[in-house]
Scaffold this motif. Structure first.
Motif, PDB file in Angstrom:
ATOM      1  N   VAL A  58       0.855  -1.181   0.000  1.00 17.67           N
ATOM      2  CA  VAL A  58       0.000   0.000   0.000  1.00 17.67           C
ATOM      3  C   VAL A  58       0.893   1.233   0.000  1.00 17.67           C
ATOM      4  CG1 VAL A  58      -1.775   1.292   1.243  1.00 17.67           C
ATOM      5  CG2 VAL A  58      -1.825  -1.201   1.245  1.00 17.67           C
ATOM      6  N   MET A  59       0.669   2.099  -0.962  1.00 16.59           N
ATOM      7  CA  MET A  59       1.451   3.331  -1.096  1.00 16.59           C
ATOM      8  C   MET A  59       0.584   4.526  -0.729  1.00 16.59           C
ATOM      9  SD  MET A  59       4.286   2.261  -2.083  1.00 16.59           S
ATOM     10  CE  MET A  59       4.684   0.567  -2.313  1.00 16.59           C
ATOM     11  N   THR A  70      -7.398  15.100 -10.739  1.00 20.42           N
ATOM     12  CA  THR A  70      -6.688  14.823  -9.497  1.00 20.42           C
ATOM     13  C   THR A  70      -5.257  14.426  -9.789  1.00 20.42           C
ATOM     14  OG1 THR A  70      -7.397  12.509  -9.528  1.00 20.42           O
ATOM     15  CG2 THR A  70      -8.783  14.054  -8.308  1.00 20.42           C
ATOM     16  N   TRP A  71      -4.387  14.660  -8.802  1.00 18.93           N
ATOM     17  CA  TRP A  71      -2.973  14.320  -8.945  1.00 18.93           C
ATOM     18  C   TRP A  71      -2.435  13.983  -7.568  1.00 18.93           C
ATOM     19  CZ3 TRP A  71       1.291  18.468 -10.003  1.00 18.93           C
ATOM     20  CH2 TRP A  71       2.524  17.856 -10.164  1.00 18.93           C
ATOM     21  N   TYR A  72      -1.928  12.760  -7.431  1.00 19.61           N
ATOM     22  CA  TYR A  72      -1.315  12.283  -6.199  1.00 19.61           C
ATOM     23  C   TYR A  72       0.052  11.739  -6.575  1.00 19.61           C
ATOM     24  CZ  TYR A  72      -6.125  12.493  -4.598  1.00 19.61           C
ATOM     25  OH  TYR A  72      -7.389  12.928  -4.293  1.00 19.61           O
ATOM     26  N   GLN A  76       8.431   8.324  -6.443  1.00 20.35           N
ATOM     27  CA  GLN A  76       8.430   7.066  -7.186  1.00 20.35           C
ATOM     28  C   GLN A  76       7.111   6.731  -7.891  1.00 20.35           C
ATOM     29  OE1 GLN A  76      11.035   5.131  -7.734  1.00 20.35           O
ATOM     30  NE2 GLN A  76       9.980   3.422  -8.682  1.00 20.35           N
ATOM     31  N   TYR A  77       5.985   7.186  -7.351  1.00 30.62           N
ATOM     32  CA  TYR A  77       4.668   6.802  -7.875  1.00 30.62           C
ATOM     33  C   TYR A  77       3.822   8.028  -8.185  1.00 30.62           C
ATOM     34  CZ  TYR A  77       5.939   2.319  -5.822  1.00 30.62           C
ATOM     35  OH  TYR A  77       6.583   1.162  -5.505  1.00 30.62           O
ATOM     36  N   THR A  78       3.007   7.924  -9.257  1.00 29.29           N
ATOM     37  CA  THR A  78       2.097   9.014  -9.628  1.00 29.29           C
ATOM     38  C   THR A  78       0.750   8.431 -10.052  1.00 29.29           C
ATOM     39  OG1 THR A  78       3.927  10.383 -10.403  1.00 29.29           O
ATOM     40  CG2 THR A  78       1.732  10.980 -11.164  1.00 29.29           C
ATOM     41  N   VAL A  90       4.922   4.292 -12.405  1.00 27.90           N
ATOM     42  CA  VAL A  90       5.931   3.847 -11.453  1.00 27.90           C
ATOM     43  C   VAL A  90       7.286   4.241 -12.013  1.00 27.90           C
ATOM     44  CG1 VAL A  90       6.973   1.873 -10.281  1.00 27.90           C
ATOM     45  CG2 VAL A  90       4.506   1.917 -10.703  1.00 27.90           C
ATOM     46  N   GLY A  91       7.998   5.083 -11.267  1.00 28.27           N
ATOM     47  CA  GLY A  91       9.318   5.530 -11.706  1.00 28.27           C
ATOM     48  C   GLY A  91       9.255   6.224 -13.050  1.00 28.27           C
TER      49      GLY A  91
END
Length: 102
Positions: A58-59, A70-72, A76-78, A90-91
């Motif tokens: 879980v990130m 939305t943007w989280y 390392q993760y988007t 991822v990356g």
């Protein structure tokens, strides 16, 4: 006396309207199915998204300012989304297109 009654009524009405506009306190959970067949379960909180990955990790991705949608993200993760569509990165990999599971 009548004027204070009107003020109290207006104040009470404003409080009730504000209560109706307050979002639910429980976080929303959405399942996304991605183009590679993987499934992401995302729990949206007030200032972050908790992304449950297929491997069980879980990130926690803090919310970022977005012009639209939305943007989280973490370094390392988007996760970006708008409507029923999202992209998961991822990356430096190519973003993966995902859609809300119906």
């Amino acid at each position: 006396m009548a004027r204070s009654g009107v003020l109290v009524s207006c104040a009470l009405g404003a409080v009730l309207l504000a209560a109706c506009a307050t979002p639910p306190t429980s976080p929303a959970t959405v399942r996304y199915v991605c183009d590679d067949g993987s499934v992401l379960r995302v729990q949206f909180e007030a200032d972050a998204a908790l992304v449950s990955l297929p491997d069980g990790n879980v990130m926690r991705l803090p919310q970022q300012p977005a012009a639209s949608g939305t943007w989280y993200a973490t370094p390392q993760y988007t996760l970006r989304g708008k409507g029923d569509e999202a992209s998961w990165t991822v990356g430096r990999r190519t973003p993966l297109a995902c859609r809300v599971e119906r």
